[in-house]
Design an enzyme around this catalytic site. Sequence first.
Site, short mmCIF file in Angstrom:
data_model
loop_
_atom_site.label_atom_id
_atom_site.label_comp_id
_atom_site.label_asym_id
_atom_site.label_seq_id
_atom_site.Cartn_x
_atom_site.Cartn_y
_atom_site.Cartn_z
N HIS A 241 -24.46 -13.83 -24.01
CA HIS A 241 -24.55 -14.72 -25.17
C HIS A 241 -23.61 -14.17 -26.24
O HIS A 241 -23.59 -12.97 -26.50
CB HIS A 241 -25.99 -14.77 -25.70
N ARG A 287 -19.83 -20.61 -23.47
CA ARG A 287 -20.30 -19.27 -23.85
C ARG A 287 -19.41 -18.14 -23.38
O ARG A 287 -19.18 -17.18 -24.10
CB ARG A 287 -21.68 -19.04 -23.23
C1 SIN Z 1 -29.64 -20.10 -28.00
O1 SIN Z 1 -30.49 -20.56 -28.75
O2 SIN Z 1 -28.49 -19.85 -28.34
C2 SIN Z 1 -30.01 -19.82 -26.57
C3 SIN Z 1 -29.97 -21.07 -25.84
C4 SIN Z 1 -29.91 -20.82 -24.36
O3 SIN Z 1 -29.77 -19.70 -23.92
O4 SIN Z 1 -29.98 -21.81 -23.65
#
Ligand code: SIN
Length: 548
Positions: A241, A287
Amino acid sequence: MNPEAHLRWNTDVLIIGSGAAGLRAALAASEHANVTLITKTTLTESNTHYAQGGIAVAMNLDDTIALHIKDTCAAGAGLCNVEAVEMMVSEGIPRVAELLDWGANFDWEGTLPRFTREAAHSRRRIVHKGDATGRETTDVLIQRVLNTERIHVLQNTFAIDLLTDADVESGGKDATACYGVTAIVEEQIVCIRAKTTILATGGLGRIYPCTSNPKVATGDGFAAAWRAGCEMIDMEFVQFHPTTLCLDGAPNFLISEAVRGEGGKLLSIRGERFMEKYHENGELAPRDVVSRAIQSEMDLTRFPCVFLDITHKPEEFILERFPTISDTTKRYGLNINMDLIPVRPGAHFMMGGIRTNTDTQTNLKGLYACGEVACTGVHGANRLASNSLLECLVYGARAGTNAATFAESQPAHPPTTPIPSNVGRSLAAPTDRSDNTHTEPIKAVIRETLWKNVSIERNGEGLQETLAKLQDLMESLGRVLTNPEVVDVATVEAVNMLNVALMITQSALARTESRGAHYRADFPSQDDTEWQRRILITHDNTPETISL
Ligand code: SIN
Ligand code: FAD
């Protein structure tokens, strides 16, 4: 000794894990069978509980199932199992509607949920509860599970290994069927026997030093399944992330993609926006692209983080839309209405896992898997934001129904199976499950080497170096599991982390191209002629490639 003395519990359907997948599976299974749900610590401790952004679902007026499928497959970079995606997206609509019926208090705008947008979605399709969607989802599911008489819950119950029909001496290599687990319950190692078992043990973010995942996410289910002879697939695809909080003294904490979805901008330490240099969609690029861009800016500026700026939004909006992020950062001296948020990428989600079909069956009879630990191929090489909770609801429900139906076809008592030698043993000292001191050094080495060589960017040399290091560690720690005198939660976790680290490293080494979340600096292009294939890894450690 009476072999039944080992028997702590006998159930129709055993479910391991209390995230969205396990809870939803329990509810479905309980319509047909008696269910035992075990979980490592408390019912609420799971990746699900901390989910922020929301649940992607094609319910908005301008949205269609076809568009959601298209976006999911585009993010998956050519490796999605399209049948599994179609199932998730179409069955996701009744699953989310049902969650709303059960009382999920998501945000509304007039007569419709308030849909937000996240990266790589072509529509606003994320339903959410502020930035605490996971908490709202687990609260609703847990309440329902606790109100269901046929579901028995055992908290603080740590699954070690799957019970199979394999000869114990063979180390699980010849297993064909699963009959439950061995587990640590109240300082004793016991057997929990079941006609069918569902693994819903979630992710493995904690094998990296920087992660959005809570402490329970040490990859236990992946490792136990692998040791029992399950086929593991797509293990090279770990999603990072882009924005986890990077603040001295603060714990691992996610700053939701929804902050960028609502207009948040990324700035380098020099105060410059940089995402346009890397992708036309800027902050809302996929991402993997944003994570690599941030890493590259951190390298360029030799600074350990970049910054997320949401200060242009009115204070009331921020407080209403992001109360969890606002409160948590405030505890560490940051006011996100006025201050920039220091962020860096962190391990977030595992696309790969235990290979299952769309009925959630694994290659072991009687063993099902769902949620993050499983891999139907629904995410391909990269998961689209907010598709995971949807996957958990859809495939959790399918796992529960299928496992319970299988249980109904089984004889009243499962056959007698080999009993591992550690069963029946009491742990030498009461295990404080937060006590990691004796295994922390080894866990730190695993985390450090993975972060250096098997994270956002990989190359052959670094992967080989890590493989050698992990194999050395395996030599010493591998023996520990077979020595009943030293088994405790922290040690089994360390072995599990090592097992999954090995699977990821070997699979990453085998894929000599870059695709989705797997970026090889020595093979920077996607190679569709050779590599529109998947990597399968089994107990004997030899990765093989198979067609889609
Ligand atoms: C987030 O809120 O950025 C996480 C969302 C996800 O991992 O699907
Ligand atoms: P989990 O929710 O992780 O549950 C696993 C369960 O298994 C836990 O109860 C754990 O204690 C138990 N367990 C593990 N090992 C053992 C063992 N050895 N013995 C017994 N029990 C065990 N996805 C989205 O779609 N939308 C989002 O907004 C979103 N935000 C996220 C935010 C954060 C901070 C994180 C970490 C993830 C987020 N994700 C999001 C991803 C998503 O939350 C997870 O992929 C999903 O919730 C996984 O659910 P699960 O049921 O498979 O596993």
